[in-house]
Design an enzyme around this catalytic site. Structure first.
Site, PDB file in Angstrom:
ATOM      1  N   HIS A 354       0.653  -1.385   0.210  1.00  0.00           N
ATOM      2  CA  HIS A 354       0.037   0.036  -0.037  1.00  0.00           C
ATOM      3  C   HIS A 354       0.920   1.279  -0.189  1.00  0.00           C
ATOM      4  O   HIS A 354       0.207   2.260   0.100  1.00  0.00           O
ATOM      5  CB  HIS A 354      -1.070   0.087   1.244  1.00  0.00           C
ATOM      6  CG  HIS A 354      -2.024  -0.957   1.190  1.00  0.00           C
ATOM      7  ND1 HIS A 354      -3.282  -0.797   0.531  1.00  0.00           N
ATOM      8  CD2 HIS A 354      -1.998  -2.163   1.642  1.00  0.00           C
ATOM      9  CE1 HIS A 354      -3.924  -1.714   0.648  1.00  0.00           C
ATOM     10  NE2 HIS A 354      -3.428  -2.779   1.383  1.00  0.00           N
ATOM     11  N   LYS A 542      -7.516  14.349   4.669  1.00  0.00           N
ATOM     12  CA  LYS A 542      -6.387  13.085   4.457  1.00  0.00           C
ATOM     13  C   LYS A 542      -5.494  13.062   5.746  1.00  0.00           C
ATOM     14  O   LYS A 542      -5.421  14.139   6.453  1.00  0.00           O
ATOM     15  CB  LYS A 542      -6.134  12.978   3.374  1.00  0.00           C
ATOM     16  CG  LYS A 542      -5.318  14.078   2.698  1.00  0.00           C
ATOM     17  CD  LYS A 542      -4.945  13.836   1.264  1.00  0.00           C
ATOM     18  CE  LYS A 542      -5.824  13.937   0.383  1.00  0.00           C
ATOM     19  NZ  LYS A 542      -6.177  12.680  -0.522  1.00  0.00           N
ATOM     20  N   ARG A 543      -4.637  12.267   5.957  1.00  0.00           N
ATOM     21  CA  ARG A 543      -3.703  12.183   6.860  1.00  0.00           C
ATOM     22  C   ARG A 543      -2.872  13.478   6.552  1.00  0.00           C
ATOM     23  O   ARG A 543      -2.785  13.540   5.338  1.00  0.00           O
ATOM     24  CB  ARG A 543      -2.864  10.977   6.820  1.00  0.00           C
ATOM     25  CG  ARG A 543      -3.633   9.634   7.504  1.00  0.00           C
ATOM     26  CD  ARG A 543      -3.755  10.178   8.886  1.00  0.00           C
ATOM     27  NE  ARG A 543      -2.476  10.145   9.781  1.00  0.00           N
ATOM     28  CZ  ARG A 543      -1.811   9.161  10.202  1.00  0.00           C
ATOM     29  NH1 ARG A 543      -2.219   7.850  10.036  1.00  0.00           N
ATOM     30  NH2 ARG A 543      -0.576   9.477  10.808  1.00  0.00           N
ATOM     31  N   LYS A 548       1.447  14.629   0.918  1.00  0.00           N
ATOM     32  CA  LYS A 548       0.304  14.691   0.473  1.00  0.00           C
ATOM     33  C   LYS A 548      -0.067  16.482   0.178  1.00  0.00           C
ATOM     34  O   LYS A 548      -1.008  16.874  -0.207  1.00  0.00           O
ATOM     35  CB  LYS A 548      -0.820  14.373   1.579  1.00  0.00           C
ATOM     36  CG  LYS A 548      -0.960  12.746   1.709  1.00  0.00           C
ATOM     37  CD  LYS A 548      -1.816  12.295   2.479  1.00  0.00           C
ATOM     38  CE  LYS A 548      -1.717  10.906   2.942  1.00  0.00           C
ATOM     39  NZ  LYS A 548      -2.407   9.994   1.863  1.00  0.00           N
ATOM     40  N   THR A 650      -8.110   7.169  -2.070  1.00  0.00           N
ATOM     41  CA  THR A 650      -9.634   6.495  -2.292  1.00  0.00           C
ATOM     42  C   THR A 650     -10.621   7.586  -1.984  1.00  0.00           C
ATOM     43  O   THR A 650     -11.766   7.576  -2.501  1.00  0.00           O
ATOM     44  CB  THR A 650      -9.761   5.292  -1.306  1.00  0.00           C
ATOM     45  OG1 THR A 650      -9.416   5.751   0.091  1.00  0.00           O
ATOM     46  CG2 THR A 650      -9.157   4.033  -1.558  1.00  0.00           C
ATOM     47  N   LYS A 654     -14.410   8.660  -3.667  1.00  0.00           N
ATOM     48  CA  LYS A 654     -15.634   8.856  -2.841  1.00  0.00           C
ATOM     49  C   LYS A 654     -16.089  10.375  -3.189  1.00  0.00           C
ATOM     50  O   LYS A 654     -17.347  10.623  -3.299  1.00  0.00           O
ATOM     51  CB  LYS A 654     -15.253   9.088  -1.341  1.00  0.00           C
ATOM     52  CG  LYS A 654     -14.747   7.665  -0.686  1.00  0.00           C
ATOM     53  CD  LYS A 654     -14.319   7.813   0.549  1.00  0.00           C
ATOM     54  CE  LYS A 654     -13.513   6.442   0.984  1.00  0.00           C
ATOM     55  NZ  LYS A 654     -12.561   6.451   1.886  1.00  0.00           N
TER      56      LYS A 654
HETATM   57  C1  26W Z   1       2.698   3.123  10.948  1.00  0.00           C
HETATM   58  C2  26W Z   1       3.258   2.236  10.099  1.00  0.00           C
HETATM   59  C3  26W Z   1       2.274   2.153   8.994  1.00  0.00           C
HETATM   60  C4  26W Z   1       3.151   2.222   7.759  1.00  0.00           C
HETATM   61  C5  26W Z   1       2.217   2.177   6.531  1.00  0.00           C
HETATM   62  C6  26W Z   1       0.940   2.109   8.989  1.00  0.00           C
HETATM   63  C7  26W Z   1       0.373   1.933   7.829  1.00  0.00           C
HETATM   64  C8  26W Z   1       0.640   2.202   6.628  1.00  0.00           C
HETATM   65  C9  26W Z   1      -0.019   1.876   5.344  1.00  0.00           C
HETATM   66  C10 26W Z   1       0.659   1.098   4.366  1.00  0.00           C
HETATM   67  C11 26W Z   1      -0.223   3.471   4.858  1.00  0.00           C
HETATM   68  C12 26W Z   1      -1.378   3.530   4.066  1.00  0.00           C
HETATM   69  O1  26W Z   1      -2.614   3.631   4.601  1.00  0.00           O
HETATM   70  N1  26W Z   1      -1.504   3.758   2.798  1.00  0.00           N
HETATM   71  C13 26W Z   1      -2.551   4.034   1.856  1.00  0.00           C
HETATM   72  O2  26W Z   1      -3.284   2.992   1.383  1.00  0.00           O
HETATM   73  C14 26W Z   1      -4.456   3.302   0.814  1.00  0.00           C
HETATM   74  C15 26W Z   1      -5.352   2.089   0.500  1.00  0.00           C
HETATM   75  O3  26W Z   1      -4.497   1.195  -0.480  1.00  0.00           O
HETATM   76  C16 26W Z   1      -4.075   3.985  -0.535  1.00  0.00           C
HETATM   77  O4  26W Z   1      -5.017   4.621  -1.070  1.00  0.00           O
HETATM   78  C17 26W Z   1      -3.159   5.169  -0.209  1.00  0.00           C
HETATM   79  O5  26W Z   1      -2.576   5.749  -1.278  1.00  0.00           O
HETATM   80  C18 26W Z   1      -1.985   4.840   0.749  1.00  0.00           C
HETATM   81  O6  26W Z   1      -1.332   5.897   1.357  1.00  0.00           O
END
Ligand code: 26W
Length: 844
Positions: A354, A542-543, A548, A650, A654
């Site tokens: 992701h 978003k975050r 971003k 995503t 939406k």
């Molecule tokens: C804190 C550790 C950590 C590292 C990475 C936690 C969570 C992550 C995720 C992989 C980050 C994440 O949420 N990625 C997002 O995933 C979405 C669903 O596929 C994408 O639409 C986003 O572009 C992507 O940033």
């Protein structure tokens, strides 16, 4: 008996009385919410059992989606909608003088996730149930969610997200299905007829499952999200009045154990925090796998056919320890040989990546795994040796390549490498992201396993993100094209015939205005800021993260403000800039960005001289519920990451579903949105992914060139540190320095001019009302492709080897293999009829 309003009212009042021992008038909204959810629980239970039995009888293959997050959002409204009793309950409650809207608002957002990955997992659960596919989620039951964001004097302050405080009415505790998860200890190898690995002197933690029902849309399917809670084992709890010391030790022990599932993403800046995260990952995978295997065995199927009956999906690498854990169970518990166990394991697992951000690629120090999971370490080691052997045969002598592909190197375990080696499928989440994985981040693996890599562009739950959150638009759609889009989202294409119909357009405009007034009311009530419903609502939610580029949006607003201060008559369409999002607690620059947005908001919102032409609002504690309010009310959707960095996104989907126009970079799903809506219905700008990646390879660019040449940027950047804002001049110093002294890592200055131009174009386009509304219709019409129903159908067919009951998302797919497999399916012909009878153009 079929439910009707009278029956419902009787049941509701009866339940209210037995649960709270109060009359209707005496109960609070929170009590009424709990009553209603308890009643809905009753409706669900019978269907749940039946659904489970149906799967057992059918002998269906089950898919388990392992994810450290499931950002499911409020459930009451969705459950009523899925049961097909939303309107009935709303009316019946109204007859009792109760507003269903108000009861829905009494529900806390479950704190089981934090961002895109978690929300996506929740969307897929919804789609799988809607399509009657046996797909279940596995995660942790965090006592506290990520954190609750408070804004104090413009700063983000993190407070614990105590979401379970009032209980979670949608969970069912299943103590009888508790399993043990073991940590630490040592391994003793014994050899009789064959080698056996005995795990000794370990600490046991009990994993207690809580099941949350996941309802399909009016189809009687109920799947399960199983969340695990850590509890201390009783044998370690010694507490007698005679020995207080024992008591204290036992209580401390209990606290340590429970800390395992106490919070999502514990702070991992120190060693202890890292260990806790690793423990959480193993706890999730070990408990889930034990219960999956137990369930399988109850079906009396042969173990060597495991991969024919179950598929396990790893949502990013957090649950990747499931691969060696499966090997442990098959070898140590089920006494299988390595080769057979490995074949089954690889066939069972699939993995989605992701993110390409290097800091998010998980690694664990060897000694941490050795100490905490000694048996898993041995298995990972064996996996690594065997894999390196294969690499050696293929690339003899190429140590550099072998080192970079190895699962273990530099005293570190590389989880992405482990996940790729142990899965039969690896996918990215948008076409461009998958290309970047194949050609760059995972290029060596792609060459080694060319057929293993594939793309699955994300999709969202359109029943939540359109049907539920935008009831007026849904009604307009139903009136105009019928309601088939609810189950077959690509039928939304049928509204294309109204794209230039002024009557339809005006109806759409009225709905948007109504949704904007709802958001405006909320902002007025909660933040005391008055915004103009006739201004453009421009949302960036978003975050908060450097890539971003909330900062680029802020710089553009500052620039507009500078223009307005010089010339209050400046001819711009009034705009309300809406921000929302959380910054990671340790991410200083992201937190400064929040302070900057809030400071800018205070300055702009009180400046009478600019005659309310622009306003800025930062929404506190952005979450699923806030997104549900903001998205239908938005005109312009900000999707402006540094190209190549946003895996997919995503939110962009939406927003388009709700008729917002995207201003965006050529990244993630933005590109695919453009491919379906066409260049006229989206506003693009900025460097392409290749340009960004090439610049990166050559050490970036010189931001001072932009600063010195572009007066607008110079002014804005200087304002960060020259006392322009009513804060100390050091307040935004590190932010300032990140652009000029640390090389503007995210190309904000580089893309600024092109972004400002794009904003001007957008302003011009908005002035042509009919053209703008036609653009909105095009976006809604083409959003069906981005339903999770389409994505998960692709997963089911290409990755999990299952046979979904296919709906006519068929034509939404650009994937030839997919479409050819669907060739001749009953829906395709129905779809072709739809397309031809409505004179619809289907882009490729
Ligand atoms: C804190 C550790 C950590 C590292 C990475 C936690 C969570 C992550 C995720 C992989 C980050 C994440 O949420 N990625 C997002 O995933 C979405 C669903 O596929 C994408 O639409 C986003 O572009 C992507 O940033």
């Amino acid at each position: 008996m079929k439910l009707n309003k009278e029956l419902f009212k009787d049941q509701f009042l009866e339940k209210l009385m037995t649960m709270h021992v109060k009359s209707l008038e005496e109960t609070s909204n929170a009590e009424r919410y709990r009553t209603l959810s308890s009643l809905v629980r009753d409706y669900i239970s019978k269907k749940w059992i039946a659904s489970d039995q149906h799967y057992q009888q059918e002998g269906s293959k089950q898919v388990y989606y392992l994810s450290i997050e499931f950002l499911i959002g409020r459930m009451l409204g969705m459950n009523l909608l899925n049961l097909g009793i939303y309107d009935l309950c709303k009316e019946a409650l109204a007859e009792l003088g109760i507003s269903l809207d108000v009861l829905e608002k009494a529900e806390e957002d479950p704190g089981l996730g934090n961002g895109g990955l978690g929300r996506l997992a929740a969307c897929y659960l919804d789609s799988m149930a809607a399509e009657s596919l046996p797909g279940h989620g596995c995660s942790l039951r965090y006592r506290y969610g990520f954190f609750e964001q408070k804004i104090v004097n413009g700063y983000q302050v993190e407070v614990p997200d105590n979401w379970l405080d009032q209980g979670f009415p949608w969970e069912f505790k299943r103590s009888d299905q508790t399993v043990s998860v073991n940590f630490g200890g040592n391994i003793r190898v014994v050899s009789n007829d064959k080698l056996r690995y005995l795990h000794e002197n370990y600490d046991t933690v009990f994993a207690v499952p809580y099941d949350v029902p996941i309802l399909g849309y009016k189809n009687d399917t109920i799947n399960t999200l199983r969340i695990w809670s850590a509890e201390a084992s009783e044998e370690n709890f010694i507490c007698s009045t005679a020995d207080m010391l024992d008591c204290v030790t036992s209580m401390e022990y209990t606290k340590t154990v429970e800390s395992l599932s106490s919070v999502l993403y514990p702070d991992d800046s120190a060693y202890e925090g890292k260990v806790l995260r690793l423990k959480q990952h193993y706890f999730l995978v070990s408990a889930s796998l034990q219960s999956i295997i137990k369930n399988y065995k109850q079906r009396a199927l042969p173990l060597d056919h495991l991969a024919d009956y179950i598929a396990i999906h790893i949502n990013d690498t957090h649950p990747a320890l499931a691969i060696p854990e499966m090997m442990r169970i098959l070898i140590d518990v089920e006494e299988m040989g390595w080769d057979e166990a490995w074949k089954i394991t690889v066939n069972i697992f699939s993995y989605t990546n992701h993110t390409v951000l290097p800091e998010a690629l998980e690694k664990w120090p060897i000694d941490m795994i050795q100490n905490l999971l000694p048996r898993l370490y041995l298995i990972i080691n064996e996996m690594n040796e065997r894999f390196c052997h294969e690499l050696w045969n293929r690339y003899p002598g190429d140590w550099d390549k072998i080192r970079s592909m190895a699962i273990i190197s530099d005293h570190t375990i590389h989880m992405a490498n482990l996940a790729i080696v142990g899965s039969h499928s690896v996918n990215g989440v948008a076409q461009i992201h998958t290309e970047i994985l194949k050609t760059r981040v995972m290029n060596q693996f792609h060459q080694f396993y060319p057929t293993r890599f594939n793309n699955k562009t994300n999709g969202v739950a359109h029943r939540r993100w359109l049907l539920k959150i935008n009831p007026r638009l849904s009604s307009l759609l139903n009136e105009s094209i019928g309601s088939s889009w609810i189950s077959h989202p690509c039928d939304l294409l049928k509204i294309l015939k109204y794209a230039d119909d002024h009557v339809f357009q005006e109806k759409l405009a009225r709905i948007k205005r109504y949704n904007k007034s709802r958001l405006a009311e909320h902002i007025r009530d909660v933040q005391g800021i008055r915004i103009d419903v006739d201004s453009i609502f421009d949302s960036h939610i978003k975050r908060i993260h450097g890539y971003k580029r909330q900062t680029m949006n802020v710089f553009h607003i500052m620039h507009l403000y500078n223009l307005l201060r010089e010339n209050p008559d400046l001819d711009i369409i009034p705009r309300t800039f809406i921000f929302g999002g959380k910054a990671a607690p340790g991410y200083h620059l992201a937190k400064q960005t929040i302070k900057l947005i809030n400071t800018l908001a205070t300055v702009i919102n009180k400046d009478k001289s600019i005659r309310d032409k622009i306003k800025v609002v930062f929404i506190e504690n952005y979450n699923v519920t806030m997104a549900e309010l903001i998205i239908p009310a938005t005109n312009v959707s900000e999707q402006i990451p540094t190209a190549s960095q946003e895996a997919c996104g995503t939110g962009n989907m939406k927003f388009m579903m709700n008729g917002a126009i995207t201003i965006g970079t050529l990244d993630g799903a933005n590109i695919e949105i453009r491919n379906v809506v066409g260049d006229n219905n989206i506003v693009f700008f900025g460097l392409t992914a290749n340009e960004v990646l090439e610049l990166h390879e050559h050490g970036g660019y010189n931001p001072w060139d932009v600063y010195n040449k572009d007066e607008r940027i110079k002014t804005v950047l200087d304002q960060l540190i020259n006392g322009f804002f009513p804060v100390g001049t050091d307040e935004f110093k590190s932010l300032f320095e990140s652009f000029l002294y640390h090389n503007d890592q995210f190309f904000v200055l580089k893309d600024f001019a092109s972004y400002a131009d794009a904003q001007l174009r957008l302003d011009q386009q908005y002035r042509n009302r009919n053209q703008w509304l036609s653009m909105c219709v095009h976006n809604i019409a083409h959003s069906g492709k981005f339903s999770g129903d389409r994505t998960f159908t692709e997963y089911a067919m290409d990755v999990w080897n299952m046979n979904p009951t296919i709906s006519p998302q068929c034509y939404c797919s650009n994937d030839d293999k997919f479409t050819s497999r669907l060739h001749g399916c009953a829906f395709t012909s129905k779809l072709q009829q739809t397309i031809s009878s409505n004179n619809i153009h289907v882009p490729h």
